[in-house]
Every structure is written in C-alpha cells, then in structure tokens.
Design an enzyme around this catalytic site. Structure first.
Site: not given
Ligand code: ATP
Length: 909
Positions: A328, A633, A637
């Site tokens: 990630d 996480d 997944d």
């Molecule tokens: P990784 O998968 O590497 O941890 P990530 O944290 O960007 O990356 P996700 O948590 O799935 O992956 O988030 C995907 C997308 O969702 C982000 O790019 C963002 O645009 C949106 N996002 C993330 N957190 C929030 C939140 N708390 N509220 C609203 N949208 C969110």
C-alpha cells in the site's frame, strides 16, 4: 443475574434488564463494579493437549522407535547398562524437544496476543476506544465494518450490518443482522439480532449491548474447539520429516545388509547386531529437529524486535524466498502525516502555508499574495471538508495530533487556518446521518441540519465529478462545471505528489433525516479540490532500495490517483528498468487474463485499484512463479491477504478482518519492517543450512566408519552408545548456537531463494561428502593406530571420538560467521574479529562434557570410554590441524563450499 433469552426480548427490555442506556452507555462507576464481578473479557486459555501427551509425542519419531527397540533387545541380551543408557538418552532427547517446543510455541502465541483489539464503546455519554478486554455486560458497543465483535452483543440498531460468523457456525457467507426480537426457540446460527464474540463485521455498522463477556460468551463455552494452537510445522519442517523417513528406510536396509553380511560370514551375531544398531543410530541426525525449532523460534523473535509479528509460522520461510512485495502507499510507504498545501475553487488555485496538523498558517493566492478576505466559494469547500469528517485535532504540548483518519485531520487543519471552528460549525449544523468512507466506493457523505438541510460529500475526484451537475465560482455563485479545467488542476496537484480530494454539496429535502447512496448519486454541486502532501518515509526509501538489490521487486498498489501514485513512486525509486510503469484499476478491469498477467509483471504502480483487483494481481503474479508478499488493511483486502504467500496487515491502522487473514502484522505499519522481516527470513534459512552443513558430515563420517569396518569384519571404531552421545549431546550443544548466528553482511545482496530448491543443493552435498570422508579417515585412522600401538580398544575408541570432536570445533567455526570473521581478520579485510559469545559458550560446554566423557569414572562405565593422559589429549588435537586450512579454505572466496557471503562478494554483486 439469571441469563434471560435475549434474542426473544425487545431491545428496550434487554437494556432494562442489563440496567444500561443506549445513548449514554454505562457510567464509569457501573463499569468498575461489573468488572469486579465479571472479570476481564478474555478467554481463559486451556491447553488443548495435556502436557504428558505432548511429552509422549516426542517419542513419535522413527529414530526413537529404533532406539527403544534396540534398548529392549540389549536388555534381553542382558546388557542392562547399555539398555539403560539408550533409554536415558532418548528420555533426555524427549525432554529437550518438549521444552524447546513449549518455549517456541509460547513465544509465538504470546507475540500474536500482544497486538490488542480495541473496541468503540459508549460510556458516560462519550465515545471511547478501549481494549476489548475491558468490556463488561451492559456496555454499549459500536460496530463498524472491519471490526471483530468483542463480546456477545444483542443488537440495538443496524445499518446494512453483515457479520462473518464462520468461526462459530461454520457458515462461510456473511449473515445480515437485524435488531427485531425472534422466537425463543430460534437456533443459534439464526439469531439475527445477536452478534457473537469472535465473528467479523464485513459490512455496515451497528450498535449493540454486551450480554456476555469472556468465557460466558458462546465462543468461550466452546473454546476447546476454538483454541488456536500455534503449529510449529512449516513446509521446511515437513520436508525434514519426509527426509528423515526416507533416510530411515535406507538405513534400515543398510543395517539389515550389514547384519546379514557379518552373520553370513560367521561373525558373532550379537556383535553384528551392535554394528547394525550403531549404523542406524549414526546415520540419523538426531539433533536436527531441535535445531530447526530453535532456529525458527529465534527468527520469529528477531522479527518481532523489528516490528514484524508472525502469526503463521510458514511465513518465516516464505519471507526468505519472497520475490515481489506489493505494498500500500498511504501510511506504509508514506508517513500518513497529511497537510493540505493546495486548494482549487472556482478556477482559482490557492496555496497553504504551515506544517503538520497545527492550525498555524495561512491560505494565499497561488502567486503568494495573502488573501484579503475568505471568498465564499472557498469557505464552502473548507466547510464541506470540516463537516464531512470524523476526525478531531488535539493539542499535546506544542504538537498537534489527529484522532482519526489523517486525511480528515488535514482537512480540519486547513479549515482552522481560515478561521473556521469544528465545534462552532457542528453546533450550527448538527449531523443527522452519515455514510462513512469505504475504499470500495471512495467517498464519505454527511447530512446536516440547517436551512436548508445540506449533504456534504468528499472523496476521490473521478467518483465525485461524474455526480456533479454544476460548480461554484470563488464567490460561491453557481457556474457550469468545467470538467476539463478541474482535470487539469487535479493533474497539476497530483504531479507534485499531492493527494487530491474533491468536495461537493447538495441541498437535502426539508425533512430528510437519513442518508443513502442513492441521495448522492447525482446533482451534486462541485465545491473544489484539496491537495495534501503525504511525504515518503525516508526509511522506506532505503528499504525499497535494499529490496531491489536483494532481487525483490517492489510494487505499489494504491487506492489513490494514478498521477499522485506515480509521483510518489518516482521519488521512492519504485520502478522497473523501463521507469515507473503505472496501470489504473479501470485499465486492469478492461484486460483479459493474459493481458492482466503481463501488466501485473510489468507494472510498478497500480492506482485506483479496488480491493478485489488486489486478489487478481496476486494470482497473476503467482501464476508466473512469483512468491508474493502483499499488504492490506481493509475488510475487502482479506481474500488477497489469504491468497498471497505472505499476507501482511497493519497492527496500528487497519481492520481486525485484515489482521485475522494475515500471516504477519507490522506493529509500526512501516514498509521498512517488511524489508527487515525478509532479511530475518533469509537469515533463518541460512542458519538452518549452516546447521545441516554442520551436522550431516558427522553422521556421514560415523556411518561410513561403521559400515566399512563392519563389512571388513573389523572391530567397530565407535559403539552405538558413543554414537548416541556424539549425535545427541555433543551435536545439540554445538549446533544450537548456529540458530543464534547474526545475519550475514551480504544477506540482502543475493537473489531470493528458489522455493523449489532442494534442501541439499549439489554444492552443500559436495561439502558434506568431503567433510564426511575427512571424518571417516580421522575416526578410522585414529582408532586403528591407537589399537595397534596400545592394544587398548576402549582407549582407541575414546581417542577417535575426542579427535573427531576437536576437528568438529574447527569445522563449526568454519561454518559460522566467527570463522569468516577470523578469515577476514587474517587477510586484513576487517580490523577486528566479530565476537560470538553464544558460539563460544557452546564450544566451552562441549569441551567440558568431552572431558567428563573420558575422565569421569561413571562415564567410562556407561559409555565404555577410557581416561586419557595429557599426551594422549595432545595427540587427539593433531587431526584438527588439517581441518584448519580446510575450514579457512571453505570460507575462501572461490571455494565451492562457502555458505556465507563476504564483503568482497558484496562489492562485486
Ligand atoms: P493506499 O491504498 O495506498 O492506502 P489510499 O489511502 O489513497 O492509498 P484509499 O484509502 O482506498 O487508498 O483511498 C482511495 C481514495 O479515496 C483516495 O485517493 C481519496 O481520494 C479518497 N479518500 C481517502 N480517504 C478518504 C476519506 N476519509 N473520505 C473521503 N474520501 C477519502
């Protein structure tokens, strides 16, 4: 309190009965009283197998059968001393095995338990996160997708709640829950208004009251079956077992052959029986199982010290041969310390100063000019970020911390910089309902009171933009949405590595009090973009490089935007020879299976990937023979984590569901700890190979000696009891220190081990064979020479054994890092000899035991040895001299026998 039939009662009756309150929960005082009464919410561990049975199980080894039978036959022949010694040694062996197994199991089990599960609970009207052990009956618990149900709950309210109860009921599909009362005779698996401890929330949310804790829960009552035993078996240990079984048949065949040849040629059959037993005993590496267990246990311990907790033992081995790590981005490769640095509203770009979550800093027009006043459009965008938010900022000393999601913390900090207050906004616009963020749909939405009632949404740009009908200008006036301009702004922010979130709003209907996905499917008003920095972890950059030079590819799999992911990958060196090759989830979805496999192999960045696609990527890589480590996480997944050779979950962030599915947990959620675990996994394997390289030549030398002498009808240079002494007592004291060997300097400069590589590689076999021949010449030569010059057969045997052990000490040094270190010192490569206290202790203990073995009358009686004079001791040391150059040569650079890697090789690599 007699337990009523909770599932048949109405929720209010349950609350009354448990004297609790659905909105405020229990009071601190009631909690303290109930804790006193019911104790901690944990299962009392019950040993699955009683200790005596586990002890007896130590005898369940083919070798020990042979020994026990040999003991009986010896006893039958009247050699009571021999029989007693054989039985004594087998019992000692079983005790050592039992103690080691118990320690290793205990250590692994306690490590896994060290990661505590937390629960969200309502107490005194406040929402608290507490360790789940502290729950008491009557506590009101909030469940979210990804949680593990901490105790038996009677559900009060649910929102699409689905729970995986397979651990309890065996039903593999998640069960939908509902709070309605049920008929009293509803069977356990169909009680939809109960959530059982140990099951996992796979979807939605819920609120429930604790009806039973600890061993009073359904799981507690059947804990016998639920008890998770730590198995010490891995593919490698199974290979060992197989190996010793094959060996057993060969040996039994050879022993029978020796017996038949000798007896056929008129030798006394008692003598030939002794030869056959000695041969059988000599050929089997009795010390090996103990060494394997200890080495694995030490590996697990060392990994834990480096923040990687092993949940399933085979992962230790798989780590050593991992070829791809899919990680990630957010929090693992990056700091997860978000700060908004850029804003885009109504075609205007703004920059933001300040760092961390501190509200100090200001918003400026892109060219650096301060803002004269806060434009209404910008304000609306910041309000959306602040209200559609579950996090809180807290000041500790001079530092500001976020309680909750760092992405949301950053949105709060930037809004505060503009003078907005979370408490003030919430007081004016109380939240009526919310749809929490989930990776699967990539947005969050909240509904707020006011005139008009308003829905705020924030999330991934692509997801929100397609639902927006119009936008606002900097003054907050409606304008048509210019999708192209927004896309350009996104690209511009993402190219700097910023994580970009879109904010939108929609007026709700006047009496709307709940929110559904359908409400935000269309007609949103686009408010703007917020771009936040999440710097790469410096130690992760180093670790990525270390993995690459260890021949392990690193791939980033992220939910974030492709340009952001690409920029971060570039900065971290996550690329192939072709540079950063990136694919998006949408591109992957359009591919057929062969194309997907090709992309999985060629790509270094996979962005906007849905959790289900992670599974496809793992499978595609595995189909190409890769050994895949994968982090995850979220709830979704779990399948990818299970499928990966090493599923890695986060100990700090991340859901319980992911943790349950994982083979390994990172206590610091840091990519660098994965690299550390790989390094330790490789060290474990290397140390096991050292142990084999050390043990087998003695077995080889002994069995050659016995076989040849028996076939030549000569006196045996070494008796079965003496072989037992060498293989069990001497071998264990000298081999166990190898399990503690530190990691080799070059361990991360070699390509990953081929998982199909046989345990005994041709190189290792050659080494074992050569040293076996040396040992044979030594035992046979010394015995024949002393026998012919003194005529004292016991003395001849004792001297043969003592010289073998002396040579063995030198050989041990050659196998260990100490020998390598001496060699480097002698050649001027390094300036000091690396100390190896455990190794030296092992050698010291072995020396003391050897002195007792020949100088103590009791030992002379038990093992048919003879005391040596100091001149004879000196003679025994002579044969170790030729071993010195052999040993050093074995560590020489171009020697085919080398097991370890030297600094020279490192620089050549
Ligand atoms: P990784 O998968 O590497 O941890 P990530 O944290 O960007 O990356 P996700 O948590 O799935 O992956 O988030 C995907 C997308 O969702 C982000 O790019 C963002 O645009 C949106 N996002 C993330 N957190 C929030 C939140 N708390 N509220 C609203 N949208 C969110």
């Amino acid at each position: 309190m007699s337990a009523p039939v909770y599932h048949a009662l109405a929720a209010t009756a349950v609350l009354d009965h448990l004297q609790t309150d659905a909105t405020n929960g229990l009071t601190a005082e009631a909690v303290a009283r109930r804790y006193e009464q019911y104790g901690a919410n944990e299962l009392t561990q019950q040993a699955v197998t009683p200790a005596w049975l586990r002890f007896l199980r130590q005898f369940h080894q083919p070798l020990l059968y042979i020994l026990l039978v040999a003991g009986f036959i010896k006893a039958g022949l009247g050699s009571w001393v021999n029989a007693a010694v054989i039985w004594g040694v087998t019992v000692i062996n079983a005790i050592i095995g039992y103690v080691q197994e118990a320690q290793a199991e205990g250590a692994i089990a306690s490590l896994a338990k060290a990661v505590t599960t937390t629960t969200t609970v309502l107490r005194d009207g406040q929402t608290l996160h507490i360790p789940s052990q502290e729950l008491v009956p009557g506590d009101v618990v909030l469940l979210h997708s990804g949680d593990k149900v901490p105790a038996d709950l009677r559900l009060l309210t649910v929102r699409n709640l689905q729970v995986d109860e397979s651990a309890l009921t065996g039903e593999s599909l998640p069960v939908s829950k509902s709070p309605d009362p049920l008929p009293p005779d509803t069977p356990l698996a169909e009680r939809r208004n109960l959530a059982y401890a140990g099951s996992l929330v796979t979807f939605g949310q819920g609120k429930g009251v604790v009806i039973a804790t600890g061993s009073a829960t359904e799981v507690g009552q059947i804990s016998q079956a639920m008890h998770q035993r730590t198995h010490l078996s891995t593919p490698l240990t199974r290979k060992f077992t197989q190996f010793s079984q094959t060996l057993l048949y060969v040996i039994l065949g050879l022993a029978a052959f020796t017996f038949a040849v000798g007896a056929g040629r008129g030798k006394d059959w008692v003598e030939m029986f002794e030869a056959a037993v000695a041969l059988a005993v000599s050929a089997i590496p009795e010390g090996l199982p103990a060494v394997v267990t200890v080495t694995l246990a030490i590996g697990v311990h060392r990994m834990a010290q480096r923040h990687a907790i092993i949940r399933k033992l085979p992962a230790v081995e798989a780590l050593g041969s991992a070829t791809v790590i899919c990680s990630d981005k957010t929090g693992t490769l990056t700091e997860n310390q978000m700060t908004v640095q850029a804003l885009y509203v109504g075609g205007q770009m703004y920059s933001v100063t300040g760092s961390g979550y501190s509200p100090k800093g200001e918003i400026r027009i892109a060219d650096g000019e301060p803002l004269p006043e806060l434009p209404l459009g910008l304000r609306a965008c910041l309000v959306a970020g602040m209200l559609c938010n579950d996090a809180q900022l807290r000041q500790t000393g001079t530092d500001w911390e976020v309680a909750g999601d760092p992405t949301e913390g950053a949105l709060l900090a930037v809004a505060e910089k503009a003078g907005l207050s979370q408490a003030g906004l919430l007081a004016a616009h109380p939240r009526l309902d919310a749809i929490p963020f989930e990776s699967d749909y990539q947005y969050m939405a909240t509904l707020h009171d006011g005139s008009p009632r308003m829905i705020y949404v924030k999330g991934a740009v692509e997801v929100l933009l397609s639902r927006c009908a119009e936008a606002v200008d900097p003054q907050g006036e409606p304008i048509p949405l210019d999708q192209r301009a927004v896309q350009t702004a996104v690209e511009q922010m993402a190219a700097q590595g910023l994580r970009v979130l879109a904010c939108a709003q929609k007026a709700a209907t006047p009496h709307q009090h709940s929110l559904d996905h359908e409400d935000i499917a269309r007609d949103l008003v686009f408010l703007g973009l917020q771009g936040m920095i999440d710097p790469p972890r410096p130690e992760a950059i180093v670790a990525v490089r270390a993995c690459q030079s260890a021949g392990i590819q690193v791939k980033m799999i992220t939910g974030d935007h492709v340009t952001t992911a690409r920029a971060i990958a570039q900065r971290m060196g996550i690329q192939t020879e072709a540079g950063v090759v990136a694919f998006t989830g949408a591109e992957l979805a359009a591919m057929d299976a062969p194309q997907l496999t090709q992309a999985a192999v060629a790509g270094s960045v996979f962005a906007r990937v849905a959790p289900a696609q992670k599974l496809q990527l793992v499978e595609a890589l595995q189909s190409q023979g890769e050994i895949v480590a994968m982090t995850g996480d979220g709830v979704n997944d779990a399948p990818a984590l299970k499928q990966a050779d090493i599923g890695i979950a986060m100990g700090k962030g991340g859901t319980e569901v992911a943790r349950e599915a994982a083979d390994m947990l990172l206590t610091d959620d840091n990519f660098a700890s994965i690299a550390a675990a790989v390094e330790e996994g490789r060290t474990v394997y290397q140390n096991l190979r050292k142990a084999i390289a050390f043990l087998l030549p003695v077995n080889g030398g002994e069995s050659m000696t016995i076989l040849i002498s028996a076939l030549l009808l000569r006196d045996l240079p070494i008796l079965s009891l003496q072989v037992l002494w060498l293989n069990m007592i001497n071998s264990i004291t000298m081999t166990v220190p190898l399990a503690f060997e530190p990691k080799d300097a070059g361990v991360m400069n070699q390509p990953p081990r081929d998982p199909n590589e046989p345990l005994l590689t041709p190189k290792l076999l050659r080494r074992i064979l050569l040293v076996s021949i040396f040992n044979w010449i030594l035992i046979f030569g010394m015995f024949e020479w002393v026998k012919s010059t003194t005529g004292n057969i016991n003395l001849a045997r004792t001297m043969a054994i003592q010289s073998l052990v002396a040579a063995r000490i030198i050989y041990l040094l050659s196998v260990s890092q100490m020998g390598l270190s001496i060699w480097h010192y002698l050649r001027g490569v390094s300036r000091k000899i690396m100390p190896a206290p455990i190794l030296l202790l092992g050698i010291l203990v072995a020396c003391i035991l050897q002195i007792l073995f020949s100088q103590w009358g009791v030992m002379n009686f038990l093992f048919a040895t003879a005391p040596l004079s100091w001149q004879e001791w000196l003679i025994c040391l002579i044969p170790m001299l030729p071993m010195i150059p052999t040993a050093l040569g074995a560590n020489g650079l171009d020697s085919p026998f080398r097991l370890t890697y030297s600094p020279q090789q490192k620089s050549r690599a």
